[in-house]
Design a protein around this motif. Sequence first.
Motif, mmCIF file in Angstrom:
data_model
loop_
_atom_site.group_PDB
_atom_site.id
_atom_site.type_symbol
_atom_site.label_atom_id
_atom_site.label_comp_id
_atom_site.label_asym_id
_atom_site.label_seq_id
_atom_site.Cartn_x
_atom_site.Cartn_y
_atom_site.Cartn_z
ATOM 1 N N ALA A 1 47.074 34.631 40.728
ATOM 2 C CA ALA A 1 47.729 35.041 39.488
ATOM 3 C C ALA A 1 47.446 36.510 39.171
ATOM 4 O O ALA A 1 48.330 37.229 38.670
ATOM 5 N N ALA A 2 46.235 36.954 39.459
ATOM 6 C CA ALA A 2 45.884 38.348 39.187
ATOM 7 C C ALA A 2 46.714 39.302 40.047
ATOM 8 O O ALA A 2 47.155 40.357 39.574
ATOM 9 N N ARG A 3 46.928 38.910 41.295
ATOM 10 C CA ARG A 3 47.749 39.771 42.168
ATOM 11 C C ARG A 3 49.145 39.946 41.571
ATOM 12 O O ARG A 3 49.723 41.031 41.593
ATOM 13 N N LYS A 4 49.714 38.854 41.034
ATOM 14 C CA LYS A 4 51.065 38.921 40.476
ATOM 15 C C LYS A 4 51.121 39.802 39.226
ATOM 16 O O LYS A 4 52.154 40.392 38.920
ATOM 17 N N ARG B 1 39.842 29.782 29.851
ATOM 18 C CA ARG B 1 38.401 29.543 29.891
ATOM 19 C C ARG B 1 37.789 30.035 31.197
ATOM 20 O O ARG B 1 36.590 29.851 31.423
ATOM 21 N N LYS B 2 38.618 30.544 32.087
ATOM 22 C CA LYS B 2 38.088 31.078 33.341
ATOM 23 C C LYS B 2 37.485 32.451 33.079
ATOM 24 O O LYS B 2 37.957 33.199 32.225
ATOM 25 N N PHE B 3 36.476 32.777 33.854
ATOM 26 C CA PHE B 3 35.777 34.038 33.633
ATOM 27 C C PHE B 3 35.373 34.673 34.967
ATOM 28 O O PHE B 3 34.645 34.034 35.735
ATOM 29 N N PRO B 4 35.888 35.853 35.255
ATOM 30 C CA PRO B 4 36.866 36.599 34.465
ATOM 31 C C PRO B 4 38.241 35.975 34.551
ATOM 32 O O PRO B 4 38.558 35.316 35.536
ATOM 33 N N CYS B 5 39.079 36.221 33.539
ATOM 34 C CA CYS B 5 40.429 35.669 33.545
ATOM 35 C C CYS B 5 41.321 36.503 34.466
ATOM 36 O O CYS B 5 40.942 37.575 34.940
ATOM 37 N N LYS B 6 42.541 36.011 34.666
ATOM 38 C CA LYS B 6 43.470 36.712 35.565
ATOM 39 C C LYS B 6 43.843 38.091 35.033
ATOM 40 O O LYS B 6 44.104 39.012 35.822
ATOM 41 N N HIS B 7 43.825 38.263 33.695
ATOM 42 C CA HIS B 7 44.182 39.575 33.139
ATOM 43 C C HIS B 7 43.096 40.615 33.441
ATOM 44 O O HIS B 7 43.403 41.758 33.777
ATOM 45 N N THR C 1 46.362 36.214 56.640
ATOM 46 C CA THR C 1 46.166 35.026 55.803
ATOM 47 C C THR C 1 44.720 34.557 55.857
ATOM 48 O O THR C 1 44.121 34.219 54.834
ATOM 49 N N GLN C 2 44.150 34.556 57.060
ATOM 50 C CA GLN C 2 42.750 34.133 57.189
ATOM 51 C C GLN C 2 41.831 35.085 56.435
ATOM 52 O O GLN C 2 40.879 34.663 55.770
ATOM 53 N N ALA C 3 42.130 36.391 56.520
ATOM 54 C CA ALA C 3 41.309 37.374 55.803
ATOM 55 C C ALA C 3 41.424 37.165 54.293
ATOM 56 O O ALA C 3 40.419 37.247 53.567
ATOM 57 N N ALA C 4 42.639 36.898 53.796
ATOM 58 C CA ALA C 4 42.817 36.687 52.355
ATOM 59 C C ALA C 4 42.034 35.469 51.881
ATOM 60 O O ALA C 4 41.457 35.474 50.785
ATOM 61 N N ARG C 5 41.986 34.421 52.695
ATOM 62 C CA ARG C 5 41.214 33.234 52.314
ATOM 63 C C ARG C 5 39.727 33.554 52.200
ATOM 64 O O ARG C 5 39.025 33.034 51.337
ATOM 65 N N LEU C 6 39.255 34.412 53.092
ATOM 66 C CA LEU C 6 37.834 34.776 53.042
ATOM 67 C C LEU C 6 37.528 35.650 51.828
ATOM 68 O O LEU C 6 36.431 35.576 51.264
ATOM 69 N N VAL C 7 38.486 36.477 51.429
ATOM 70 C CA VAL C 7 38.291 37.249 50.191
ATOM 71 C C VAL C 7 38.203 36.297 49.011
ATOM 72 O O VAL C 7 37.328 36.426 48.146
ATOM 73 N N ASP C 8 39.116 35.313 48.971
ATOM 74 C CA ASP C 8 39.059 34.315 47.888
ATOM 75 C C ASP C 8 37.745 33.546 47.922
ATOM 76 O O ASP C 8 37.263 33.082 46.879
ATOM 77 N N THR D 1 36.713 43.783 46.641
ATOM 78 C CA THR D 1 35.578 43.590 45.747
ATOM 79 C C THR D 1 36.021 43.001 44.414
ATOM 80 O O THR D 1 35.287 42.239 43.795
ATOM 81 N N VAL D 2 37.229 43.353 43.966
ATOM 82 C CA VAL D 2 37.737 42.778 42.716
ATOM 83 C C VAL D 2 38.023 41.289 42.898
ATOM 84 O O VAL D 2 37.596 40.446 42.098
ATOM 85 N N LEU D 3 38.737 40.939 43.958
ATOM 86 C CA LEU D 3 39.116 39.541 44.155
ATOM 87 C C LEU D 3 37.904 38.668 44.462
ATOM 88 O O LEU D 3 37.946 37.451 44.253
ATOM 89 N N ALA D 4 36.840 39.279 44.930
ATOM 90 C CA ALA D 4 35.611 38.511 45.148
ATOM 91 C C ALA D 4 35.013 38.024 43.830
ATOM 92 O O ALA D 4 34.184 37.120 43.819
ATOM 93 N N LEU D 5 35.439 38.616 42.703
ATOM 94 C CA LEU D 5 34.948 38.193 41.392
ATOM 95 C C LEU D 5 35.722 37.002 40.848
ATOM 96 O O LEU D 5 35.317 36.404 39.845
ATOM 97 N N ALA D 6 36.851 36.660 41.479
ATOM 98 C CA ALA D 6 37.717 35.602 40.950
ATOM 99 C C ALA D 6 36.993 34.261 40.956
ATOM 100 O O ALA D 6 36.324 33.908 41.927
ATOM 101 N N PRO D 7 37.133 33.489 39.862
ATOM 102 C CA PRO D 7 36.459 32.187 39.834
ATOM 103 C C PRO D 7 37.067 31.178 40.779
ATOM 104 O O PRO D 7 36.416 30.207 41.145
ATOM 105 N N ASP D 8 38.346 31.341 41.155
ATOM 106 C CA ASP D 8 38.979 30.433 42.107
ATOM 107 C C ASP D 8 40.200 31.132 42.719
ATOM 108 O O ASP D 8 40.600 32.229 42.294
ATOM 109 N N ALA D 9 40.767 30.473 43.721
ATOM 110 C CA ALA D 9 41.903 31.076 44.434
ATOM 111 C C ALA D 9 43.108 31.226 43.522
ATOM 112 O O ALA D 9 43.882 32.197 43.641
ATOM 113 N N ALA D 10 43.309 30.286 42.584
ATOM 114 C CA ALA D 10 44.466 30.366 41.693
ATOM 115 C C ALA D 10 44.378 31.614 40.810
ATOM 116 O O ALA D 10 45.388 32.291 40.565
#
Length: 445
Positions: A25-28, A75-81, A184-191, A12-21
Amino acid sequence: MTPTPTPLTSDTVLALAPDAASAHAARKLSTPGKWQNLNAPPGSLWGECQGSGSTPYLTGVDLSGPAFKCSCPSRKFPCKHALALLLLRASHAETFGQAAPPGTLQTWLDGRAARATAERPAADGNPATPAGNAAPDPAAQARRRAAREKKVNLGLNALHTFLNDLIRDGLAHAPTRPYSDWDTQAARLVDAQAPGAARLVRQIPDHLHDPAALLAHLARLYLLTEAWAHRDTLSGTEQADLRAALGFPLDSASVLSGGGIRAHWQVMGQSVTEEDTMSTRRTWLVSGDHTALLLDFSAAGRPFPPALPPGAEVQAEVCFAPGTFPQRALLNGETAATGPARPADGLTLDALLDRHGAALALNPWLERTAHLTGPLHLLPGDPWHAQDSTGRLPLTGSGRTLHTLLALSGGHPVTVYAEWNGETLTPLSVQQGGTLHPFRPTVNA
């Protein structure tokens, strides 16, 4: 009881990411060693993450939104932090303290709380006066919706290709694929902000030993991709089923504002399912011909919110989420216990299958239904079975539950309230002597 918030999990958190990058970055950054402070005062999170400069970035999250604020230049929202802070809360809750946020964050949180209070409907039921320019912006909502649908398009197009390749190679080769293929396929769908489809992909390895079950599971996934591609041809309730299956969050405010059924509801039973770090508690209510399913979520071992008492009757308003087979529901307002649940007549196993099949014909992604069924004869074995004059079905549950059920039956037929998932029947309570006796929920993976 208040509406259940969206559970805080990695998906649910990663579903908020504006893009895969941003998600990558957030995972790291989602390790405690990257942060100088981690705190979770009531209703919010904040922390300081060391960036490339000498001053760490101050990051805050208002969990009522969620809403985000960070001192980083992104400028991404939400940011990686902000994403990393939520991921840490989901995976390392024990590392968070309770310290109040610094002044700048507290001012931001106070402002949001004041606006929310001003927008909340008055106690007399009159509409609230919008605060300033904080009213929902339809244009902004449309842009966010379009952006999300674009991501889902990309994710499901890739899934469509993946499934075609899988079938072209032959199901016999599926068990030889490395687990990383599914992951890997599941992670892409989360992104791609389709966590429901990601969850179904992660379940594929559970069916690799059974070609028929594997084909049925892949067919449900393929149907998701086809339905999404042709969603404009679906009715409103069919689109609601599709979005729920893909993991779009439930609009609780909209469901509650639509009104519900105020009645005496029998609390028929509860069950708990655990997947990864998230547990889901299902509470089944029945009133006349209506069956309602309440869902509560718990992440990283945290306790569930207080539950309705199984085996009791309560006075409550139940609001159903839209769908072709309305089942998921929310409670609106307070509930009051009015006594024990009243006995009723059970279905035959044949009638149970008919009702389940009729529900699947409406919503092919429905995972389970629940029914009062009996009288049934219990047949211990491996597996156990429940049998009546119309047939028999496999019975599952903890050893404690099944042996308690057998002891209560005394060898005589019993009527049980049970979940049916298309493969096994799971008893949640037993009706005996005019009383409903609930079983203690056990965790099923």
